[in-house]
Design a protein around this motif. Structure first.
Motif, PDB file in Angstrom:
ATOM      1  N   PRO A   6     -13.808  46.336  11.277  1.00 12.09           N
ATOM      2  CA  PRO A   6     -14.636  45.501  10.406  1.00 12.09           C
ATOM      3  C   PRO A   6     -15.533  46.376   9.533  1.00 12.09           C
ATOM      4  CG  PRO A   6     -15.508  45.479  12.636  1.00 12.09           C
ATOM      5  CD  PRO A   6     -14.204  46.226  12.685  1.00 12.09           C
ATOM      6  N   VAL A   7     -16.067  45.793   8.491  1.00 13.94           N
ATOM      7  CA  VAL A   7     -16.936  46.520   7.560  1.00 13.94           C
ATOM      8  C   VAL A   7     -18.128  47.139   8.280  1.00 13.94           C
ATOM      9  CG1 VAL A   7     -18.462  46.229   5.567  1.00 13.94           C
ATOM     10  CG2 VAL A   7     -16.248  45.089   5.616  1.00 13.94           C
ATOM     11  N   ASP A   8     -18.666  46.437   9.258  1.00 11.41           N
ATOM     12  CA  ASP A   8     -19.862  46.897   9.957  1.00 11.41           C
ATOM     13  C   ASP A   8     -19.555  47.676  11.242  1.00 11.41           C
ATOM     14  OD1 ASP A   8     -21.474  45.782   8.022  1.00 11.41           O
ATOM     15  OD2 ASP A   8     -21.579  43.856   9.027  1.00 11.41           O
ATOM     16  N   ALA A   9     -18.359  48.283  11.331  1.00  9.33           N
ATOM     17  CA  ALA A   9     -17.983  49.038  12.528  1.00  9.33           C
ATOM     18  C   ALA A   9     -18.846  50.278  12.673  1.00  9.33           C
ATOM     19  CB  ALA A   9     -16.523  49.424  12.468  1.00  9.33           C
ATOM     20  N   LEU A  10     -19.215  50.567  13.907  1.00  8.67           N
ATOM     21  CA  LEU A  10     -20.013  51.753  14.219  1.00  8.67           C
ATOM     22  C   LEU A  10     -19.220  52.723  15.091  1.00  8.67           C
ATOM     23  CD1 LEU A  10     -23.336  49.891  15.075  1.00  8.67           C
ATOM     24  CD2 LEU A  10     -22.646  50.853  12.870  1.00  8.67           C
ATOM     25  N   SER A  11     -17.946  52.393  15.323  1.00  9.31           N
ATOM     26  CA  SER A  11     -17.043  53.255  16.089  1.00  9.31           C
ATOM     27  C   SER A  11     -15.625  52.988  15.596  1.00  9.31           C
ATOM     28  CB  SER A  11     -17.142  52.954  17.592  1.00  9.31           C
ATOM     29  OG  SER A  11     -16.546  51.708  17.904  1.00  9.31           O
ATOM     30  N   SER A  12     -14.701  53.790  16.062  1.00  9.56           N
ATOM     31  CA  SER A  12     -13.290  53.541  15.762  1.00  9.56           C
ATOM     32  C   SER A  12     -12.767  52.468  16.709  1.00  9.56           C
ATOM     33  CB  SER A  12     -12.472  54.812  15.960  1.00  9.56           C
ATOM     34  OG  SER A  12     -12.887  55.809  15.072  1.00  9.56           O
ATOM     35  N   PRO A  13     -11.837  51.627  16.251  1.00 10.60           N
ATOM     36  CA  PRO A  13     -11.261  50.615  17.138  1.00 10.60           C
ATOM     37  C   PRO A  13     -10.454  51.256  18.270  1.00 10.60           C
ATOM     38  CG  PRO A  13     -10.761  50.125  14.841  1.00 10.60           C
ATOM     39  CD  PRO A  13     -11.345  51.510  14.880  1.00 10.60           C
ATOM     40  N   VAL A  14     -10.494  50.628  19.421  1.00 12.11           N
ATOM     41  CA  VAL A  14      -9.781  51.089  20.604  1.00 12.11           C
ATOM     42  C   VAL A  14      -8.901  49.937  21.101  1.00 12.11           C
ATOM     43  CG1 VAL A  14     -10.055  51.883  22.988  1.00 12.11           C
ATOM     44  CG2 VAL A  14     -11.628  52.673  21.222  1.00 12.11           C
ATOM     45  N   TYR A  15      -7.679  50.286  21.477  1.00 15.89           N
ATOM     46  CA  TYR A  15      -6.711  49.300  21.948  1.00 15.89           C
ATOM     47  C   TYR A  15      -6.646  49.336  23.471  1.00 15.89           C
ATOM     48  CZ  TYR A  15      -2.196  46.971  22.508  1.00 15.89           C
ATOM     49  OH  TYR A  15      -1.192  46.116  22.885  1.00 15.89           O
ATOM     50  N   LEU A  16      -6.741  48.166  24.101  1.00 17.76           N
ATOM     51  CA  LEU A  16      -6.601  48.040  25.550  1.00 17.76           C
ATOM     52  C   LEU A  16      -5.115  47.826  25.828  1.00 17.76           C
ATOM     53  CD1 LEU A  16      -9.611  45.627  26.070  1.00 17.76           C
ATOM     54  CD2 LEU A  16      -9.562  48.060  26.607  1.00 17.76           C
TER      55      LEU A  16
ATOM     56  N   ASP B 245      -8.571  35.598  13.342  1.00 18.46           N
ATOM     57  CA  ASP B 245      -9.404  35.209  12.204  1.00 18.46           C
ATOM     58  C   ASP B 245     -10.612  36.119  11.989  1.00 18.46           C
ATOM     59  OD1 ASP B 245     -10.626  34.385  14.546  1.00 18.46           O
ATOM     60  OD2 ASP B 245     -11.260  32.452  13.751  1.00 18.46           O
ATOM     61  N   GLY B 246     -10.625  37.285  12.601  1.00 24.83           N
ATOM     62  CA  GLY B 246     -11.747  38.210  12.398  1.00 24.83           C
ATOM     63  C   GLY B 246     -12.185  38.859  13.697  1.00 24.83           C
ATOM     64  N   TRP B 247     -13.407  39.330  13.704  1.00 24.56           N
ATOM     65  CA  TRP B 247     -13.979  40.028  14.855  1.00 24.56           C
ATOM     66  C   TRP B 247     -15.062  39.174  15.487  1.00 24.56           C
ATOM     67  CZ3 TRP B 247     -12.287  44.824  16.492  1.00 24.56           C
ATOM     68  CH2 TRP B 247     -11.389  45.472  15.640  1.00 24.56           C
TER      69      TRP B 247
END
Length: 135
Positions: free
Chosen positions: A44-54, A94-96
């Protein structure tokens, strides 16, 4: 990484050091394939980290508790944002969606503890403006 109220011998733990992500789970079945990997999902635009996949999240059975902890970059907070307005967010169609989370300002981590699997398999630390519109 302990989960409050659970015996540590019953907790399966996984770490993805280079992404600053940790997950601990108490479940009847934790498949060997379960773990963490860096996600290719657009953050997302406001991410503060990289996405992680479970990985293999659907293979978890009889989940009692899951704790997800992510390191975040406080310098990426929007101007004027409170450093406590950080949450673990999960990707949905539909988003985060931000999850109820706890921020450790000293360690710059954000943690969520769930009583089931999260509603999606990709998570990120992000700015939560408290009204649900940040993502």
């Amino acid at each position: 990484m302990a989960i409050p109220g659970y015996d540590s011998s019953n907790v399966a733990e996984f770490t993805l050091e280079h992404a600053g992500a940790r997950v601990a789970v108490v479940a009847g079945v934790v498949p060997d394939a379960f773990g963490l990997e860096k996600s290719g999902h657009e953050p997302p635009v406001d991410a503060l980290s990289s996405p992680v996949y479970l990985v293999a999240l659907d293979g978890l059975k009889a989940v009692e508790a899951m704790r997800i902890a992510l390191v975040y970059d406080p310098s990426r907070l929007p101007p004027g944002a409170s450093p406590t307005d950080v949450a673990v967010a999960v990707a949905r169609e539909d988003g985060w969606d931000p999850l109820e989370s706890t921020v450790d300002l000293e360690a710059t981590t954000v943690t969520t503890v769930l009583n089931d699997r999260p509603p999606g398999s990709t998570v990120v630390a992000g700015y939560d403006d408290s009204n649900g519109d940040a993502y």
